[in-house]
Design a protein around this motif. Structure first.
Motif, PDB file in Angstrom:
ATOM      1  N   ASN A  36       1.737 140.451  66.125  1.00  0.00           N
ATOM      2  CA  ASN A  36       1.772 141.488  67.141  1.00  0.00           C
ATOM      3  C   ASN A  36       3.134 142.162  67.069  1.00  0.00           C
ATOM      4  O   ASN A  36       4.118 141.651  67.608  1.00  0.00           O
ATOM      5  CB  ASN A  36       1.524 140.887  68.525  1.00  0.00           C
ATOM      6  N   GLU A  37       3.180 143.295  66.390  1.00  0.00           N
ATOM      7  CA  GLU A  37       4.443 143.997  66.199  1.00  0.00           C
ATOM      8  C   GLU A  37       4.929 144.637  67.501  1.00  0.00           C
ATOM      9  O   GLU A  37       4.133 145.053  68.336  1.00  0.00           O
ATOM     10  CB  GLU A  37       4.288 145.090  65.143  1.00  0.00           C
ATOM     11  N   SER A  38       6.244 144.699  67.648  1.00  0.00           N
ATOM     12  CA  SER A  38       6.841 145.415  68.770  1.00  0.00           C
ATOM     13  C   SER A  38       8.034 146.199  68.239  1.00  0.00           C
ATOM     14  O   SER A  38       8.589 145.878  67.185  1.00  0.00           O
ATOM     15  CB  SER A  38       7.281 144.449  69.876  1.00  0.00           C
ATOM     16  N   VAL A  39       8.408 147.235  68.958  1.00  0.00           N
ATOM     17  CA  VAL A  39       9.515 148.090  68.548  1.00  0.00           C
ATOM     18  C   VAL A  39      10.671 147.912  69.532  1.00  0.00           C
ATOM     19  O   VAL A  39      10.474 147.972  70.749  1.00  0.00           O
ATOM     20  CB  VAL A  39       9.077 149.579  68.514  1.00  0.00           C
ATOM     21  N   ASP A  40      11.866 147.676  68.980  1.00  0.00           N
ATOM     22  CA  ASP A  40      13.056 147.570  69.822  1.00  0.00           C
ATOM     23  C   ASP A  40      13.343 148.913  70.476  1.00  0.00           C
ATOM     24  O   ASP A  40      13.005 149.969  69.939  1.00  0.00           O
ATOM     25  CB  ASP A  40      14.281 147.185  68.984  1.00  0.00           C
ATOM     26  N   GLN A  41      13.980 148.850  71.638  1.00  0.00           N
ATOM     27  CA  GLN A  41      14.458 150.072  72.285  1.00  0.00           C
ATOM     28  C   GLN A  41      15.984 150.030  72.294  1.00  0.00           C
ATOM     29  O   GLN A  41      16.583 149.017  72.634  1.00  0.00           O
ATOM     30  CB  GLN A  41      13.893 150.202  73.690  1.00  0.00           C
ATOM     31  N   ILE A  61      11.344 147.616  64.018  1.00  0.00           N
ATOM     32  CA  ILE A  61      10.079 146.935  64.315  1.00  0.00           C
ATOM     33  C   ILE A  61      10.265 145.442  64.104  1.00  0.00           C
ATOM     34  O   ILE A  61      10.773 145.005  63.067  1.00  0.00           O
ATOM     35  CB  ILE A  61       8.952 147.453  63.398  1.00  0.00           C
ATOM     36  N   ASP A  62       9.873 144.653  65.090  1.00  0.00           N
ATOM     37  CA  ASP A  62       9.832 143.193  64.956  1.00  0.00           C
ATOM     38  C   ASP A  62       8.381 142.836  64.687  1.00  0.00           C
ATOM     39  O   ASP A  62       7.512 143.092  65.522  1.00  0.00           O
ATOM     40  CB  ASP A  62      10.315 142.528  66.240  1.00  0.00           C
ATOM     41  N   PRO A  63       8.074 142.251  63.511  1.00  0.00           N
ATOM     42  CA  PRO A  63       6.684 141.973  63.179  1.00  0.00           C
ATOM     43  C   PRO A  63       6.062 140.831  63.981  1.00  0.00           C
ATOM     44  O   PRO A  63       4.856 140.617  63.926  1.00  0.00           O
ATOM     45  CB  PRO A  63       6.718 141.656  61.684  1.00  0.00           C
ATOM     46  N   GLY A  64       6.855 140.093  64.734  1.00  0.00           N
ATOM     47  CA  GLY A  64       6.312 139.084  65.634  1.00  0.00           C
ATOM     48  C   GLY A  64       5.956 137.767  64.979  1.00  0.00           C
ATOM     49  O   GLY A  64       6.470 137.406  63.929  1.00  0.00           O
ATOM     50  N   GLU A  65       5.034 137.074  65.634  1.00  0.00           N
ATOM     51  CA  GLU A  65       4.571 135.767  65.181  1.00  0.00           C
ATOM     52  C   GLU A  65       3.060 135.804  65.027  1.00  0.00           C
ATOM     53  O   GLU A  65       2.399 136.714  65.520  1.00  0.00           O
ATOM     54  CB  GLU A  65       4.947 134.690  66.199  1.00  0.00           C
ATOM     55  N   MET A  66       2.535 134.780  64.377  1.00  0.00           N
ATOM     56  CA  MET A  66       1.095 134.596  64.253  1.00  0.00           C
ATOM     57  C   MET A  66       0.814 133.126  64.521  1.00  0.00           C
ATOM     58  O   MET A  66       1.602 132.258  64.143  1.00  0.00           O
ATOM     59  CB  MET A  66       0.629 134.959  62.844  1.00  0.00           C
ATOM     60  N   SER A  67      -0.304 132.852  65.187  1.00  0.00           N
ATOM     61  CA  SER A  67      -0.676 131.449  65.388  1.00  0.00           C
ATOM     62  C   SER A  67      -2.131 131.233  64.993  1.00  0.00           C
ATOM     63  O   SER A  67      -2.964 132.137  65.100  1.00  0.00           O
ATOM     64  CB  SER A  67      -0.432 131.003  66.831  1.00  0.00           C
ATOM     65  N   LEU A  68      -2.378 130.044  64.497  1.00  0.00           N
ATOM     66  CA  LEU A  68      -3.711 129.617  64.083  1.00  0.00           C
ATOM     67  C   LEU A  68      -4.042 128.319  64.787  1.00  0.00           C
ATOM     68  O   LEU A  68      -3.249 127.372  64.745  1.00  0.00           O
ATOM     69  CB  LEU A  68      -3.767 129.354  62.572  1.00  0.00           C
ATOM     70  N   ASP A  69      -5.190 128.272  65.443  1.00  0.00           N
ATOM     71  CA  ASP A  69      -5.707 127.011  65.965  1.00  0.00           C
ATOM     72  C   ASP A  69      -6.686 126.492  64.927  1.00  0.00           C
ATOM     73  O   ASP A  69      -7.480 127.259  64.371  1.00  0.00           O
ATOM     74  CB  ASP A  69      -6.430 127.228  67.297  1.00  0.00           C
ATOM     75  N   LEU A  70      -6.625 125.205  64.651  1.00  0.00           N
ATOM     76  CA  LEU A  70      -7.513 124.649  63.638  1.00  0.00           C
ATOM     77  C   LEU A  70      -7.921 123.232  63.968  1.00  0.00           C
ATOM     78  O   LEU A  70      -7.278 122.563  64.767  1.00  0.00           O
ATOM     79  CB  LEU A  70      -6.867 124.717  62.249  1.00  0.00           C
ATOM     80  N   ASN A  71      -9.032 122.817  63.352  1.00  0.00           N
ATOM     81  CA  ASN A  71      -9.426 121.423  63.437  1.00  0.00           C
ATOM     82  C   ASN A  71      -8.428 120.641  62.603  1.00  0.00           C
ATOM     83  O   ASN A  71      -8.214 120.942  61.433  1.00  0.00           O
ATOM     84  CB  ASN A  71     -10.845 121.221  62.888  1.00  0.00           C
ATOM     85  N   HIS A  72      -7.787 119.656  63.208  1.00  0.00           N
ATOM     86  CA  HIS A  72      -6.760 118.884  62.518  1.00  0.00           C
ATOM     87  C   HIS A  72      -7.400 117.709  61.800  1.00  0.00           C
ATOM     88  O   HIS A  72      -7.982 116.828  62.433  1.00  0.00           O
ATOM     89  CB  HIS A  72      -5.715 118.388  63.524  1.00  0.00           C
ATOM     90  N   VAL A  73      -7.281 117.744  60.480  1.00  0.00           N
ATOM     91  CA  VAL A  73      -7.794 116.653  59.658  1.00  0.00           C
ATOM     92  C   VAL A  73      -6.595 116.055  58.923  1.00  0.00           C
ATOM     93  O   VAL A  73      -6.185 116.564  57.874  1.00  0.00           O
ATOM     94  CB  VAL A  73      -8.869 117.149  58.659  1.00  0.00           C
ATOM     95  N   ALA A 135       7.557 143.295  56.622  1.00  0.00           N
ATOM     96  CA  ALA A 135       6.526 144.293  56.894  1.00  0.00           C
ATOM     97  C   ALA A 135       5.122 143.743  56.618  1.00  0.00           C
ATOM     98  O   ALA A 135       4.915 142.962  55.687  1.00  0.00           O
ATOM     99  CB  ALA A 135       6.760 145.539  56.046  1.00  0.00           C
ATOM    100  N   ILE A 136       4.177 144.188  57.430  1.00  0.00           N
ATOM    101  CA  ILE A 136       2.759 143.850  57.254  1.00  0.00           C
ATOM    102  C   ILE A 136       2.110 144.980  56.473  1.00  0.00           C
ATOM    103  O   ILE A 136       2.198 146.144  56.859  1.00  0.00           O
ATOM    104  CB  ILE A 136       2.068 143.673  58.616  1.00  0.00           C
ATOM    105  N   VAL A 137       1.484 144.619  55.348  1.00  0.00           N
ATOM    106  CA  VAL A 137       0.852 145.613  54.490  1.00  0.00           C
ATOM    107  C   VAL A 137      -0.655 145.484  54.628  1.00  0.00           C
ATOM    108  O   VAL A 137      -1.213 144.423  54.379  1.00  0.00           O
ATOM    109  CB  VAL A 137       1.275 145.425  53.011  1.00  0.00           C
TER     110      VAL A 137
END
Length: 142
Positions: A36-41, A61-73, A135-137
């Motif tokens: 979830n990108e955000s732009v500094d002011q 632009i701060d490209p942010g973070e990403m999270s994944l929930d998964l079945n833990h094996v 950057a996200i392409v």
């Protein structure tokens, strides 16, 4: 008629840390929170700013973070991949491929890998959180 799609079939891959990089799937994903990108002011207020009002311009632009929930094996290929990646401290390419073949590729590193508690009659789960490091392409899968 709508063009909406469901998330089923979305995949996430990460490049392995080998000399000849290849893509490895992160398996058993149950939920994805994409970057979830955000732009500094930037405050550029000065002594003559009209009406004593602060003035701003867009910053980086701060490209942010990403999270994944998964079945833990524990001990699975995905578990081993994430643990190795976290331990390496490397920034690696990640790729999300949506069901309509649109891709988002970006560099990232592991911020956290948190298995949940273990319950008698419930699935083991974990959350992987990565920092998007550039950057996200956007593209289309071939």
């Amino acid at each position: 008629m709508t063009d909406a799609i469901i998330g089923y079939g979305t995949t996430v891959e990460v490049q392995n840390g080998e000399t000849t990089p290849g893509w490895e799937f992160i398996g058993e994903i149950t939920n994805i929170t994409p970057p979830n990108e955000s732009v500094d002011q930037v405050d550029v207020t000065h002594m003559e700013s009209p009406g004593r009002t602060r003035e701003f311009i867009q910053g980086l632009i701060d490209p942010g973070e990403m999270s994944l929930d998964l079945n833990h094996v524990p001990g699975s290929a995905t578990d081993d991949l994430i643990l190795e990646w976290r331990t390496s401290g490397e920034t690696r390419s990640m790729r999300i491929t949506y069901p309509n073949n649109v891709t988002e590729t970006f560099p990232a590193f592991v911020l956290g890998y948190a298995p949940s508690g273990v319950a008698v009659a419930d699935a083991l789960t974990a959350t992987l959180t990565v920092k998007v490091a550039g950057a996200i392409v956007r593209g289309v899968a071939s």
